[in-house]
Design a protein around this motif. Structure first.
Motif, mmCIF file in Angstrom:
data_model
loop_
_atom_site.group_PDB
_atom_site.id
_atom_site.type_symbol
_atom_site.label_atom_id
_atom_site.label_comp_id
_atom_site.label_asym_id
_atom_site.label_seq_id
_atom_site.Cartn_x
_atom_site.Cartn_y
_atom_site.Cartn_z
ATOM 1 N N ILE A 278 0.823 -1.210 0.000
ATOM 2 C CA ILE A 278 0.000 0.000 0.000
ATOM 3 C C ILE A 278 0.860 1.265 0.000
ATOM 4 O O ILE A 278 0.531 2.246 -0.675
ATOM 5 C CB ILE A 278 -0.955 -0.005 1.213
ATOM 6 N N LEU A 279 1.969 1.251 0.738
ATOM 7 C CA LEU A 279 2.829 2.427 0.819
ATOM 8 C C LEU A 279 3.930 2.416 -0.236
ATOM 9 O O LEU A 279 4.259 3.459 -0.811
ATOM 10 C CB LEU A 279 3.459 2.525 2.210
ATOM 11 N N GLY A 280 4.510 1.255 -0.493
ATOM 12 C CA GLY A 280 5.648 1.187 -1.401
ATOM 13 C C GLY A 280 5.294 1.483 -2.843
ATOM 14 O O GLY A 280 6.067 2.137 -3.557
ATOM 15 N N LEU A 281 4.112 1.045 -3.276
ATOM 16 C CA LEU A 281 3.722 1.252 -4.675
ATOM 17 C C LEU A 281 3.497 2.724 -5.016
ATOM 18 O O LEU A 281 4.052 3.216 -6.015
ATOM 19 C CB LEU A 281 2.472 0.421 -4.981
ATOM 20 N N PRO A 282 2.740 3.497 -4.226
ATOM 21 C CA PRO A 282 2.596 4.934 -4.539
ATOM 22 C C PRO A 282 3.914 5.698 -4.443
ATOM 23 O O PRO A 282 4.167 6.594 -5.260
ATOM 24 C CB PRO A 282 1.593 5.428 -3.487
ATOM 25 N N ILE A 283 4.746 5.355 -3.459
ATOM 26 C CA ILE A 283 6.042 6.026 -3.335
ATOM 27 C C ILE A 283 6.894 5.770 -4.573
ATOM 28 O O ILE A 283 7.530 6.674 -5.116
ATOM 29 C CB ILE A 283 6.769 5.560 -2.060
ATOM 30 N N ALA A 284 6.905 4.516 -5.034
ATOM 31 C CA ALA A 284 7.662 4.184 -6.247
ATOM 32 C C ALA A 284 7.123 4.923 -7.459
ATOM 33 O O ALA A 284 7.893 5.388 -8.307
ATOM 34 C CB ALA A 284 7.610 2.675 -6.482
ATOM 35 N N VAL B 215 17.034 7.843 0.614
ATOM 36 C CA VAL B 215 16.493 8.061 1.960
ATOM 37 C C VAL B 215 15.476 6.982 2.311
ATOM 38 O O VAL B 215 15.493 6.422 3.420
ATOM 39 C CB VAL B 215 15.855 9.467 2.064
ATOM 40 N N TYR B 216 14.589 6.663 1.384
ATOM 41 C CA TYR B 216 13.567 5.648 1.654
ATOM 42 C C TYR B 216 14.171 4.250 1.789
ATOM 43 O O TYR B 216 13.689 3.432 2.577
ATOM 44 C CB TYR B 216 12.513 5.645 0.545
ATOM 45 N N PHE B 217 15.219 3.978 1.026
ATOM 46 C CA PHE B 217 15.820 2.647 1.061
ATOM 47 C C PHE B 217 16.804 2.481 2.220
ATOM 48 O O PHE B 217 17.088 1.353 2.631
ATOM 49 C CB PHE B 217 16.546 2.366 -0.259
ATOM 50 N N PHE B 218 17.284 3.577 2.770
ATOM 51 C CA PHE B 218 18.343 3.545 3.779
ATOM 52 C C PHE B 218 18.032 2.636 4.974
ATOM 53 O O PHE B 218 18.912 1.873 5.404
ATOM 54 C CB PHE B 218 18.633 4.966 4.264
ATOM 55 N N THR C 146 9.534 -0.780 3.857
ATOM 56 C CA THR C 146 8.777 -0.163 2.764
ATOM 57 C C THR C 146 9.714 0.332 1.668
ATOM 58 O O THR C 146 9.394 0.256 0.480
ATOM 59 C CB THR C 146 7.917 0.996 3.295
ATOM 60 N N GLY C 147 10.880 0.822 2.058
ATOM 61 C CA GLY C 147 11.859 1.283 1.068
ATOM 62 C C GLY C 147 12.362 0.152 0.190
ATOM 63 O O GLY C 147 12.602 0.340 -1.012
ATOM 64 N N TRP C 148 12.513 -1.043 0.772
ATOM 65 C CA TRP C 148 12.924 -2.198 -0.027
ATOM 66 C C TRP C 148 11.845 -2.548 -1.042
ATOM 67 O O TRP C 148 12.147 -2.826 -2.217
ATOM 68 C CB TRP C 148 13.192 -3.375 0.907
ATOM 69 N N ALA C 149 10.589 -2.534 -0.610
ATOM 70 C CA ALA C 149 9.487 -2.800 -1.537
ATOM 71 C C ALA C 149 9.435 -1.728 -2.622
ATOM 72 O O ALA C 149 9.160 -2.023 -3.792
ATOM 73 C CB ALA C 149 8.162 -2.846 -0.778
ATOM 74 N N MET C 150 9.713 -0.485 -2.238
ATOM 75 C CA MET C 150 9.722 0.613 -3.202
ATOM 76 C C MET C 150 10.734 0.375 -4.318
ATOM 77 O O MET C 150 10.455 0.637 -5.497
ATOM 78 C CB MET C 150 10.035 1.918 -2.463
ATOM 79 N N VAL C 151 11.906 -0.155 -3.977
ATOM 80 C CA VAL C 151 12.941 -0.419 -4.982
ATOM 81 C C VAL C 151 12.477 -1.503 -5.955
ATOM 82 O O VAL C 151 12.692 -1.388 -7.179
ATOM 83 C CB VAL C 151 14.259 -0.829 -4.285
#
Length: 300
Positions: A92-98, A114-117, A175-180
């Motif tokens: 839910i959070l990672g997809l919109p951020i990406a 920053v998000y992946f850190f 969430t940052g990992w999912a974003m990547v």
């Protein structure tokens, strides 16, 4: 040079195949398959620290104890809650951020870092860090700030809040990992699809739900399957923040296995619990994979 080089077809390694496969296969058998077979064997015995050698076959008694012990039922319930909430919020959070960071922003590379850190660090370190931040004592960062504004102390580790506090920290970390993963999938989508959608009069929201979301099936499948399996195996964050407490409010499958199977010395019951855990994870993975596969077929 006129020597003709012999072309080797893809997959035709010949005698070199064994050289490459045997070391990896041997390591896998010794450190994965063999211990698992011993775990199944011990789950049908009366193996404890008081009886380490003179083992007797006890049939399914250990498995009956697993489902009759309230602590183990609590652990399974908490693990399911942990895995479902963590995986759900990652998507839910990672997809919109990406989707936002896939746009041509001046600071997108900085924001991606920053998000992946947080995902770079061990969950054990993150657990100790958030344990300090959320602590209800005088040195707790959040409660210290609340006191400065004249507000009351918030105890984040009560029976009702502790599990969700731990889940929150893991959502923040992963969430940052999912974003990547989502970002890699987004960059594989052809820009021509969005250009065609704009020509047809589609706005940003319509493009997201009609183009982006259906084509994100591969990455969503990865996040859901790995997230559920990883959530079911949660141990280090729980150990560093609550150690399964207060009471048994944050006990998970892995913490109970460590306590019953190693600390308390009930190796046979711990082995039975481990086998049950394996079956549960196998079922969840199979059902999730089948559901995600149907989604992929529906949009293809």
């Amino acid at each position: 040079m006129n020597k003709k080089q012999k072309k080797r077809e893809c997959g035709s390694l010949g005698r070199y195949f064994a050289v490459f496969i045997i070391p990896a296969l041997a390591i896998y058998l010794i450190f994965s398959i063999l211990p698992f077979m011993y775990t199944i064997f011990y789950s049908f015995t009366d193996y404890t620290d008081m009886n380490p050698t003179n083992l007797h076959f006890v049939a399914f008694q250990n498995y009956i104890k697993v489902f009759q012990t309230p602590l183990m039922r609590i652990a399974i319930k908490n693990s399911l809650i942990y895995a479902i909430l963590l995986t759900g919020f990652q998507v839910i959070l990672g997809l919109p951020i990406a989707a936002v960071l896939n746009k041509k922003l001046k600071t997108r590379n900085l924001l991606r870092a920053v998000y992946f850190f947080p995902a770079v660090f061990s969950s054990l370190i993150i657990g100790y860090l958030w344990n300090f931040i959320l602590s209800s004592s005088d040195y707790g960062l959040i409660n210290n700030l609340l006191h400065r504004f004249g507000l009351d102390t918030i105890n984040f580790f009560t029976t009702n809040r502790a599990l969700f506090s731990v889940i929150f920290t893991q959502i923040w970390q992963w969430t940052g990992w999912a974003m990547v993963i989502f970002l890699a999938n987004l960059q594989s989508i052809s820009p021509e699809l969005y250009e065609a959608a704009q020509i047809d009069g589609a706005n940003g929201r319509q493009s997201f739900f009609r183009i982006t979301l259906p084509l994100m099936c591969p990455s969503v499948k990865i996040i859901v399957v790995t997230g559920l399996i990883g959530g079911m195996k949660a141990f280090d964050a729980i150990y560093s923040m609550t150690s399964g407490g207060p009471g048994n409010a944050t006990e998970t499958v892995m913490t109970v296995m460590m306590k019953k199977g190693i600390s308390d010395g009930f190796y046979s019951v711990g082995s039975a619990f481990g086998v049950c855990f394996f079956i549960i994870v196998l079922i969840i993975s199979g059902v999730t994979t089948k559901i995600m596969g149907k989604w992929g077929e529906a949009i293809s």
